[in-house]
Structure formats: structure tokens, C-alpha cells
Write an enzyme that holds these catalytic residues in place. Structure first.
Site, PDB file in Angstrom:
ATOM      1  N   LYS A   1       5.206   1.700  -3.522  1.00 48.97           N
ATOM      2  CA  LYS A   1       5.275   2.783  -3.303  1.00 48.97           C
ATOM      3  C   LYS A   1       5.488   3.171  -5.200  1.00 48.97           C
ATOM      4  CE  LYS A   1       5.301   7.665  -1.896  1.00 48.97           C
ATOM      5  NZ  LYS A   1       4.497   8.047  -1.007  1.00 48.97           N
TER       6      LYS A   1
ATOM      7  N   LYS B   1       0.589  -0.973   0.007  1.00 49.35           N
ATOM      8  CA  LYS B   1       0.090  -0.300   0.120  1.00 49.35           C
ATOM      9  C   LYS B   1       1.302   1.608   0.112  1.00 49.35           C
ATOM     10  CE  LYS B   1      -3.824   2.174   0.187  1.00 49.35           C
ATOM     11  NZ  LYS B   1      -3.472   3.009  -0.944  1.00 49.35           N
TER      12      LYS B   1
ATOM     13  N   GLY C   1      -2.750   8.322  -4.150  1.00 52.31           N
ATOM     14  CA  GLY C   1      -2.525   9.414  -4.594  1.00 52.31           C
ATOM     15  C   GLY C   1      -0.766   9.957  -3.721  1.00 52.31           C
ATOM     16  N   ASP C   2      -0.020  10.516  -3.790  1.00 52.71           N
ATOM     17  CA  ASP C   2       0.879  11.995  -4.289  1.00 52.71           C
ATOM     18  C   ASP C   2       1.325  12.453  -4.529  1.00 52.71           C
ATOM     19  OD1 ASP C   2       3.267  10.756  -1.206  1.00 52.71           O
ATOM     20  OD2 ASP C   2       4.297  11.261  -3.819  1.00 52.71           O
TER      21      ASP C   2
ATOM     22  N   GLN D   1       7.358   4.146   3.791  1.00 54.97           N
ATOM     23  CA  GLN D   1       5.931   3.620   3.658  1.00 54.97           C
ATOM     24  C   GLN D   1       5.404   1.985   4.969  1.00 54.97           C
ATOM     25  OE1 GLN D   1       3.777   5.293   1.872  1.00 54.97           O
ATOM     26  NE2 GLN D   1       2.386   5.030   3.053  1.00 54.97           N
TER      27      GLN D   1
HETATM   28  N1  GLU Z   1       1.155   9.472  -0.743  1.00 52.24           N
HETATM   29  C1  GLU Z   1       0.577   8.875   0.912  1.00 52.24           C
HETATM   30  C2  GLU Z   1       1.763   8.395   1.627  1.00 52.24           C
HETATM   31  O1  GLU Z   1       2.828   9.134   1.852  1.00 52.24           O
HETATM   32  C3  GLU Z   1      -1.124   8.399   1.084  1.00 52.24           C
HETATM   33  C4  GLU Z   1      -0.411   6.850   0.722  1.00 52.24           C
HETATM   34  C5  GLU Z   1      -1.745   5.464   0.421  1.00 52.24           C
HETATM   35  O2  GLU Z   1      -3.183   6.682   0.402  1.00 52.24           O
HETATM   36  O3  GLU Z   1      -1.820   4.803  -0.373  1.00 52.24           O
HETATM   37  O4  GLU Z   1       1.414   7.620   2.396  1.00 52.24           O
END
Ligand code: GLU
Length: 449
Positions: free
Chosen positions: A129, A93, A168-169, A114
Site C-alpha cells: 500500500k 499489490k 488507486g484508493d 491488503q
Molecule cells: N485500493 C484498493 C483496495 O483497498 C484497490 C487496490 C488495487 O487495485 O491494487 O483494495
């Protein structure tokens, strides 16, 4: 030197030899490795079973070509990535980032962080990621759509609601998730749970848009409450003006703080009357314009072209870096100390360099690392997955309440873990050790796989 220290040093030096040019990745690993020894001393089984070396190697790293056509008919190509780093706690995720700086180093540092961030949420999600070096700036709606479709033609082979769930990011919001989802649906079946951060009109979760920014402020509010203090009356500066920054400003203002500044890559704004958030939302969310245009409606504000907001001499209490990695250098950290800052809490991923981190430590600044303080976004993504699986939407209040509880739990876990293994208020150690503990235990129980 103790055996465990030696083990950690060897792992790190092997990584440096293998990836000498992956600066951000090595930085994220160094930050982590520098804190984990006290835990390993008390739990040598993870060294005996070599769990740390196992953890450092991504389970899978996918790199692919994304061909697409510009509006004028030119053939273009970008590189796409998905790093499926660790699935001990659940399916991979993590977000997708579209930015010209994206490369393997950036992808691996983000995916590595992450793992621990997702672990800290206590929800069943592994770490991953992805993204591309595609620059969305200046692209037309049609170009964005075609690019997302081409990317998904390849990515769909590797993802799924029980396998890997992108979101998203930077550079990827509801619009891009919509195009990615449409293409996935066309190539596969209707599987709502394959992406999160979906639009509200179909399977998106209320409060997902707000979650990272709100969660960041909740984290800090719990920290302040612990000291019989709160956001009320505090002076705050925020970097960035994207999704994370906007909703951090919103919640901080709601809790009684005054936010005086924010920024984008064109420069920064400081408004002595406090930032007019509706104006920022109009510029950023509706017009997709530069923050510079803030001055057209608020001529009393100051705009510093190309400036970094942390270089300003403005005196304030709480810094919320919500822009991008390494935006706070050693020099800027010193400036923040001089400006009277007491708390630095990261909305972005790794906005603080290792040298800057030392400056904060030496000056007893309360520093909240992103993997703990910005976990609200991915946490609500996991709640979106839960709603999708239930086929039932939750109310905004329900999701927001859960988010606040999760952030409280993350804060308390970091605090208690720091007290147990490191020093009081060492939230870096607290986050790394607590995040690692859950993953390492799961890896051990799942055997050599
Ligand atoms: N990009 C966000 C983070 O850095 C959210 C990732 C997500 O919702 O999977 O955690």
C-alpha cells in the site's frame, strides 16, 4: 493460558511497545490476532517456524519527500509512502491513498489488511500500500499533475510490473493514475502493467471502476442467497459517495434494493424517494462537488451538515460503509442495531472500530469484513494485469462475470473456514484464517527469506 495464546499475546504486546502511537495499525493487527488461534492450534508448524512474527514485519517500508510547486509559485512538500509488506504470493499489490490523514500507521494497517485481502482473491498478488498526506481537495488540475509527477520520480525506483503494482484508493482515481503512468513511462520504458486502474483509452480494464462496489454487493448477494433471500426489496444505506459507494449503489439498485442515503465529508443525504444515482454521479464524478448540492435538484431529500450517516434513526436492513476507517464507533453500532440493521458489509477498509465489532457480534448482525467484501477492486486490478500481459482487452461481461465468481468464491471460503475453525457466520475469523493460510504456506515453502 495455552502456549499458542501466550505466543500471540507476546507478539502483540511487543508491537504495542514498539509502535505505541500507531493506533490504526495496532487495531488491524489486534483484529487479526484475535481470530487466528484455532487455526494455529491445528497447524502448530506455523508457530514452530515463527511465521507470524515474520509476517508482522514489513519486507520494506519506503518513506520519501515529495516537493512540488503550487500555482502561485510556492514551494511545497509532502511525505510519500510505499509499504511493501509481503511478497509470498506475488509482487506487492495495493492502492495509493492521497489524504491529509495518511501517516505510517494508516499505511501499515492498509498494507497489512491488503496481504490477506489479496490472498483471499486466490490471484497471484502480494500485499502492499502507499500514498501521501497530500490533500487533493481544492487543488488545481496543474497542481495535481505536478504532484503526481514528483511522487513518481521517486516511487519509480521501487516499482515495476513484476515487483510492485500500485493502483488507486481514496483521492486517487483514473486522473491521478494517468499522471503517474505518464511520468513512469517517461522515466522508464512503456510498461503498461506497472499500475492498474488505468484509463480505458490505454490498457485499462473494463469494469475496474465498478469492481469494488459491484464486488461488495455480489458478496452480500451470495450471503443472502445462502439464506434463500436476496437484495430485492431491501432497504440500504451507504456511507461515502466516491467510487466504491457509487457502484455499490448502482448494483444494489439493479438487484432490486432501494438505497436511501449516502454521504461525504460535508455531511449526509437521505432521500425518501431513494437516491437518484445519476445526480450523485453528476455531482461527484463530473463536477467534483459536495453531496450537499444534491438538494438543489431534490428538495424533498434531507441533508445533515457534518453528520455521520450511521447516527440517523432511519430504519433499514443493510449497511454498506464505503467511506473510511473507523467511521462506525461503538455508539453508532448500537444505533444501527436499534435501526433494525441485519447486515453490515464493508466497502471501505476497516470502517468498523473493534468496539463496534463487538456490538455487532453480541447482536448477531451479519458482519462482512472489508478484506473479504471489498476485495473485488484489487481482484479486477489483477485481471487488468492479466489483460495487459496478454495484450488483449476482455469485454465488460467477461470481467464482470469473473468478478462475481471471485466474490462467490471468497464468500464461500470465508463461510466454510468460519464453520471449520470458529462459529457459523463469523466471517472475520473466516477471512483472517483463510487469508493467512495461503500466505503462511507460501512463506513456509519459500524458506527463511
Ligand atoms: N485500493 C484498493 C483496495 O483497498 C484497490 C487496490 C488495487 O487495485 O491494487 O483494495
Amino acid at each position: 493460558m495455552t502456549e499458542i495464546k501466550q505466543y500471540l499475546e507476546n507478539l502483540e504486546s511487543n508491537l504495542k511497545t514498539k509502535y505505541p502511537n500507531q493506533k490504526e495499525y495496532l487495531q488491524a493487527v489486534a483484529e487479526f490476532m484475535g481470530t487466528i488461534e484455532p487455526f494455529l492450534n491445528q497447524n502448530p508448524i506455523f508457530v514452530e517456524k515463527n511465521i507470524l512474527e515474520m509476517l508482522l514485519v514489513p519486507e520494506r517500508l519506503i518513506e520519501f519527500r515529495i516537493p512540488w510547486m503550487s500555482d502561485s509559485g510556492e514551494w511545497k512538500v509532502n511525505t510519500g509512502y510505499r509499504v511493501q509488506y509481503n511478497s509470498a504470493l506475488g509482487p506487492y499489490k495495493g492502492g495509493m491513498r492521497f489524504h491529509p490523514t495518511v501517516n505510517q500507521s494508516i499505511m501499515k494497517f492498509l498494507a497489512f489488511e491488503q496481504i490477506f485481502k489479496n490472498s483471499l482473491t486466490s490471484l497471484p498478488i502480494g500485499g502492499g500500500k502507499g500514498g501521501s498526506d497530500f490533500d487533493p481537495k481544492g487543488k488545481s488540475e496543474g497542481e495535481i499533475m505536478r504532484f503526481c509527477q514528483s511522487l513518481m520520480q521517486e516511487l519509480q525506483k521501487y516499482i515495476g510490473p513484476d515487483q510492485d503494482i500500485p493502483a488507486g484508493d481514496i483521492g486517487v482515481g483514473g486522473r491521478e493514475i494517468g499522471y503517474l503512468f505518464g511520468e513512469y513511462k517517461r522515466l522508464n520504458s512503456y510498461q503498461a502493467g506497472v499500475l492498474t486502474g488505468k484509463p480505458l483509452s490505454y490498457w485499462g480494464s473494463l469494469a475496474r471502476t465498478e469492481a469494488t462496489g459491484y464486488g461488495l454487493v455480489y458478496f452480500v448477494e451470495h450471503l443472502l442467497n445462502d439464506q434463500k433471500d436476496s437484495f430485492a426489496g431491501k432497504k440500504v444505506l451507504v456511507s461515502g459517495s466516491g467510487n466504491v459507494a457509487i457502484y455499490a449503489i448502482e448494483k444494489a439498485q439493479e438487484l432490486g434494493a432501494t438505497v436511501y442515503g449516502c454521504s461525504d465529508s460535508s455531511g449526509y443525504v437521505i432521500d425518501p424517494e431513494g437516491i437518484d444515482l445519476n445526480l450523485v454521479k453528476e455531482i461527484k464524478e463530473i463536477k467534483r462537488d459536495r453531496i450537499k448540492t444534491y438538494l438543489e435538484k431534490k428538495p424533498k431529500a434531507k441533508f445533515v451538515e457534518k453528520g455521520n450517516i450511521w447516527s440517523d434513526e432511519f430504519y433499514f436492513d443493510i449497511a454498506l460503509p464505503c467511506a473510511t476507517q473507523n467511521e462506525i464507533s461503538e455508539e453508532l453500532a448500537k444505533q444501527l442495531v436499534q435501526n433494525g440493521v441485519q447486515i453490515v458489509a464493508e466497502g471501505a477498509n476497516m470502517p468498523t472500530s473493534l468496539e463496534a465489532l463487538e456490538v455487532f457480534k453480541e447482536n448477531n448482525i451479519l458482519y462482512c469484513p472489508g478484506k473479504a467484501s471489498n476485495a473485488g477492486g484489487v481482484a479486477v486490478s489483477a485481471l487488468e494485469m492479466a489483460q495487459n500481459a496478454q495484450r488483449l482487452p476482455w469485454t465488460f461481461e467477461q470481467v464482470d462475470h469473473e468478478l462475481n465468481q471471485i466474490m462467490k468464491n471468497i464468500y464461500e471460503t470465508c463461510r466454510d473456514t468460519a464453520n471449520r475453525y470458529a462459529n457459523k457466520n463469523d466471517f472475520v475469523s473466516g477471512a483472517n484464517i483463510a487469508g493467512f493460510e495461503r500466505v503462511a504456506k507460501a512463506m513456509l515453502s519459500q524458506g527463511l527469506v
